[in-house]
Design an enzyme around this catalytic site. Structure first.
Site, PDB file in Angstrom:
ATOM      1  N   SER A  49       0.838  -1.211   0.000  1.00  8.30           N
ATOM      2  CA  SER A  49       0.000   0.000   0.000  1.00  8.30           C
ATOM      3  C   SER A  49       0.868   1.254   0.000  1.00  8.30           C
ATOM      4  O   SER A  49       0.586   2.222  -0.714  1.00  8.30           O
ATOM      5  CB  SER A  49      -0.892   0.024   1.244  1.00  8.30           C
ATOM      6  OG  SER A  49      -1.797  -1.045   1.218  1.00  8.30           O
TER       7      SER A  49
ATOM      8  N   GLY B 229      -5.853  -3.884  -7.764  1.00  6.20           N
ATOM      9  CA  GLY B 229      -7.028  -3.099  -7.385  1.00  6.20           C
ATOM     10  C   GLY B 229      -6.634  -1.725  -6.864  1.00  6.20           C
ATOM     11  O   GLY B 229      -7.313  -0.718  -7.126  1.00  6.20           O
TER      12      GLY B 229
ATOM     13  N   ARG C  49     -13.897  -7.330 -10.539  1.00  4.29           N
ATOM     14  CA  ARG C  49     -13.978  -6.623  -9.256  1.00  4.29           C
ATOM     15  C   ARG C  49     -14.831  -5.354  -9.356  1.00  4.29           C
ATOM     16  O   ARG C  49     -14.814  -4.667 -10.371  1.00  4.29           O
ATOM     17  CB  ARG C  49     -12.562  -6.326  -8.745  1.00  4.29           C
ATOM     18  CG  ARG C  49     -11.818  -7.637  -8.536  1.00  4.29           C
ATOM     19  CD  ARG C  49     -10.463  -7.436  -7.928  1.00  4.29           C
ATOM     20  NE  ARG C  49     -10.557  -6.944  -6.563  1.00  4.29           N
ATOM     21  CZ  ARG C  49      -9.496  -6.610  -5.833  1.00  4.29           C
ATOM     22  NH1 ARG C  49      -8.282  -6.707  -6.347  1.00  4.29           N
ATOM     23  NH2 ARG C  49      -9.654  -6.172  -4.607  1.00  4.29           N
TER      24      ARG C  49
ATOM     25  N   SER D  57     -13.320   0.976   3.058  1.00  4.74           N
ATOM     26  CA  SER D  57     -12.336   0.643   2.027  1.00  4.74           C
ATOM     27  C   SER D  57     -11.378   1.801   1.837  1.00  4.74           C
ATOM     28  O   SER D  57     -11.780   2.921   1.508  1.00  4.74           O
ATOM     29  CB  SER D  57     -13.054   0.354   0.706  1.00  4.74           C
ATOM     30  OG  SER D  57     -12.149   0.512  -0.378  1.00  4.74           O
TER      31      SER D  57
ATOM     32  N   GLN E 272      -9.293   2.020  -0.504  1.00  8.83           N
ATOM     33  CA  GLN E 272      -9.198   2.351  -1.928  1.00  8.83           C
ATOM     34  C   GLN E 272     -10.278   3.364  -2.298  1.00  8.83           C
ATOM     35  O   GLN E 272     -10.020   4.316  -3.039  1.00  8.83           O
ATOM     36  CB  GLN E 272      -9.299   1.079  -2.767  1.00  8.83           C
ATOM     37  CG  GLN E 272      -8.083   0.167  -2.537  1.00  8.83           C
ATOM     38  CD  GLN E 272      -8.166  -1.157  -3.272  1.00  8.83           C
ATOM     39  OE1 GLN E 272      -9.159  -1.455  -3.926  1.00  8.83           O
ATOM     40  NE2 GLN E 272      -7.120  -1.957  -3.152  1.00  8.83           N
TER      41      GLN E 272
ATOM     42  N   ASP F 249      -6.750  -8.544   4.625  1.00  7.02           N
ATOM     43  CA  ASP F 249      -5.879  -9.309   3.721  1.00  7.02           C
ATOM     44  C   ASP F 249      -5.254 -10.531   4.409  1.00  7.02           C
ATOM     45  O   ASP F 249      -4.684 -11.391   3.740  1.00  7.02           O
ATOM     46  CB  ASP F 249      -4.763  -8.406   3.177  1.00  7.02           C
ATOM     47  CG  ASP F 249      -5.297  -7.338   2.229  1.00  7.02           C
ATOM     48  OD1 ASP F 249      -6.429  -7.489   1.716  1.00  7.02           O
ATOM     49  OD2 ASP F 249      -4.588  -6.336   2.009  1.00  7.02           O
TER      50      ASP F 249
ATOM     51  N   LYS G 244     -12.265  -9.678  -3.300  1.00  5.70           N
ATOM     52  CA  LYS G 244     -10.805  -9.499  -3.383  1.00  5.70           C
ATOM     53  C   LYS G 244     -10.297 -10.163  -4.671  1.00  5.70           C
ATOM     54  O   LYS G 244     -11.082 -10.455  -5.565  1.00  5.70           O
ATOM     55  CB  LYS G 244     -10.158 -10.088  -2.120  1.00  5.70           C
ATOM     56  CG  LYS G 244     -10.504  -9.288  -0.856  1.00  5.70           C
ATOM     57  CD  LYS G 244      -9.943  -7.888  -0.923  1.00  5.70           C
ATOM     58  CE  LYS G 244     -10.349  -7.045   0.267  1.00  5.70           C
ATOM     59  NZ  LYS G 244      -9.970  -5.643   0.117  1.00  5.70           N
TER      60      LYS G 244
ATOM     61  N   ARG H  12     -12.478 -14.872  -1.598  1.00  7.21           N
ATOM     62  CA  ARG H  12     -11.596 -15.542  -0.637  1.00  7.21           C
ATOM     63  C   ARG H  12     -12.339 -16.393   0.389  1.00  7.21           C
ATOM     64  O   ARG H  12     -11.694 -17.156   1.111  1.00  7.21           O
ATOM     65  CB  ARG H  12     -10.669 -14.519   0.039  1.00  7.21           C
ATOM     66  CG  ARG H  12      -9.574 -14.064  -0.896  1.00  7.21           C
ATOM     67  CD  ARG H  12      -8.551 -13.163  -0.215  1.00  7.21           C
ATOM     68  NE  ARG H  12      -7.501 -12.791  -1.151  1.00  7.21           N
ATOM     69  CZ  ARG H  12      -6.739 -11.712  -1.047  1.00  7.21           C
ATOM     70  NH1 ARG H  12      -6.905 -10.889  -0.026  1.00  7.21           N
ATOM     71  NH2 ARG H  12      -5.800 -11.461  -1.938  1.00  7.21           N
TER      72      ARG H  12
END
Ligand code: S3P
Length: 426
Positions: free
Chosen positions: A21, A92, A120, A165, A167, A313, A340, A344
């Site tokens: 990140s 992503g 996604r 999130s 992102q 994660d 993801k 997952r």
């Protein structure tokens, strides 16, 4: 193909590659800043290399040699319209943060990635960016790639995000840096805050008030030196290795311990694991420490709520640890796992079950019954780096030889994973 044999012991003093990140953000902010940014400890994994290549396509000079990078920033509006589509590979973080940046630029871009990226959800970032005035389209009304973006004059928004999130939050804040007025994002739970911290390191004013972060439009970034700590999400695989192989211990040096990322530490401790933080320090607004991890008998726990974004994660490898813990581990509130690099919940259940582990999927997580002896298996990463690595860790505890197929996905975040595992396995 990665082959892993049952380990007698895990031992050593190691470092893990740079934080993914933070590496992405260092390149992006360096490209948008005035002047030169130097980065050390950069993660030369496939995802961060995709970010570098996108900015090179827009005329930014970036030199990269292993973990050292120099970015010649030309200021926020120094980017040029690319002549080709921007390829984000499996990343992503690249496509979603860049959607925010591209929304501010007075030109047109098309962004696309691999098969996983194509599945996604993108409307979570496209929706608020459209509200700010960006012209964005994609398949299914902007839900899926390729994304076509024509940026321009933006208006600030006050946005209540339905998901925790980083992102989403980062894309809106980055667009907000060039919007008219003050842009605010409020999240349901705190997600990782590397964008906020690094923007401050680049000279930007960021206001935080509980779960709300705000930036005023019209601010400039100033290039600087950035040192990236080891990625706690990568360290998590080694921490788990120690916990699933009796008699093990590891010193993992120079790991980022940003509180929005340390759910794994809280979980290991709550399960009865021994983990000490040594030599705590602050580097570029980010807390860092060395982690001393010693094998301990684990017991099952419940993982839910605010904790989930702090370890999202790490859930695949937490499931592996839970299979070796006494009693039941329940993971709830983690429906984000379904969007993801793979679903997952489905991939952890299908792959970990191959070892004989007892894992049941639920709508928002999974239930793992420990302590189950594992038998080596041939598993498939399904192109998901963290699934490949989590199953390799299960292999350390399984009798026989485990084979991880499609292991090249591991390069996305942890180049050298196989060699490092071999080095610490006795
Ligand atoms: C990331 C945010 C998280 C995380 C991903 C990296 C980032 O995704 O899972 O690996 O660098 O901002 P979300 O923002 O979708 O939760």
């Amino acid at each position: 193909m990665l082959r892993v044999r049952q380990a007698q012991k895990i031992e050593g003093t190691i470092c893990v590659p740079g934080d993914k990140s933070i590496s992405h953000r260092a390149v992006m902010f360096g490209a948008l800043a005035n002047g030169t940014t130097t980065i050390e400890g950069f993660l030369p994994g496939a995802d961060c290399l995709s970010t570098i290549s996108c900015f090179r396509s827009m005329g930014i000079a970036i030199e990269q040699q292993d973990d050292k990078v120099t970015v010649q920033g030309k200021g926020w509006y120094g980017l040029q319209e690319p002549s080709e589509h921007l390829e984000v590979g499996n990343s992503g973080t690249t496509i979603r943060l860049m959607a925010g940046i591209m929304s501010t630029q007075p030109f047109h871009v098309v962004m696309e990635g691999d098969e996983s990226i194509a599945k996604r959800p993108m409307r979570r970032v496209i929706g608020p960016l459209r509200q700010m005035g960006a012209k964005i389209d994609g398949r299914k009304d902007g839900e899926f790639t390729p994304l076509s973006i024509r940026g321009g004059d933006l208006q600030a928004i006050t946005y209540q995000s339905p998901v925790a999130s980083a992102q989403v939050k980062s894309a809106i804040l980055l667009a907000g840096l060039q919007a008219k007025g003050v842009t605010s994002v409020t999240e349901p739970h705190l997600s990782r805050d590397h964008t906020e911290r690094m923007l401050q390191a680049f000279g930007v004013q960021v206001l935080r008030d509980g779960l709300t972060v705000s930036v005023e439009g019209g601010q400039e970034l100033q290039g600087r030196a950035i040192s990236v700590p080891g990625d706690i999400s990568s360290a998590a695989f080694l921490i788990a290795a120690v916990m699933v192989v009796p008699g093990s211990s590891l010193l993992i040096e120079n790991v980022g311990i940003n509180p929005s990322r340390t759910g794994i530490i809280d979980v290991v401790k709550a399960m009865g694991g021994s983990l000490e933080l040594l030599n705590e320090r602050i580097v570029n607004e980010e807390p860092v420490a060395d982690l001393l991890v010693t094998h301990s008998e684990l017991h099952g726990i419940e993982i839910a709520g605010d904790l989930i974004p702090r370890l999202i994660d790490e859930i695949p490898v937490i499931a592996v640890m839970a299979s070796q813990a006494k009693g039941k581990t329940v993971i709830r509130d983690a429906e984000e796992l379904k969007v993801k690099e793979t679903d997952r919940i489905a991939t952890v259940v299908s792959q970990l079950s191959k070892f004989g582990a007892k894992v049941t999927p639920t709508d928002d997580g999974m239930i793992i019954e420990g302590q189950t002896p594992l038998t080596a298996a041939t598993i498939d990463s399904h192109g998901d780096h963290r699934i490949g690595m989590a199953m390799a860790i299960a292999g350390l505890a399984a009798s026989g030889e485990t084979v991880v197929e499609n292991d090249e996905a591991i390069d996305v975040s942890f180049p050298g994973f196989g060699q490092l595992l071999e080095k610490v396995s006795k």
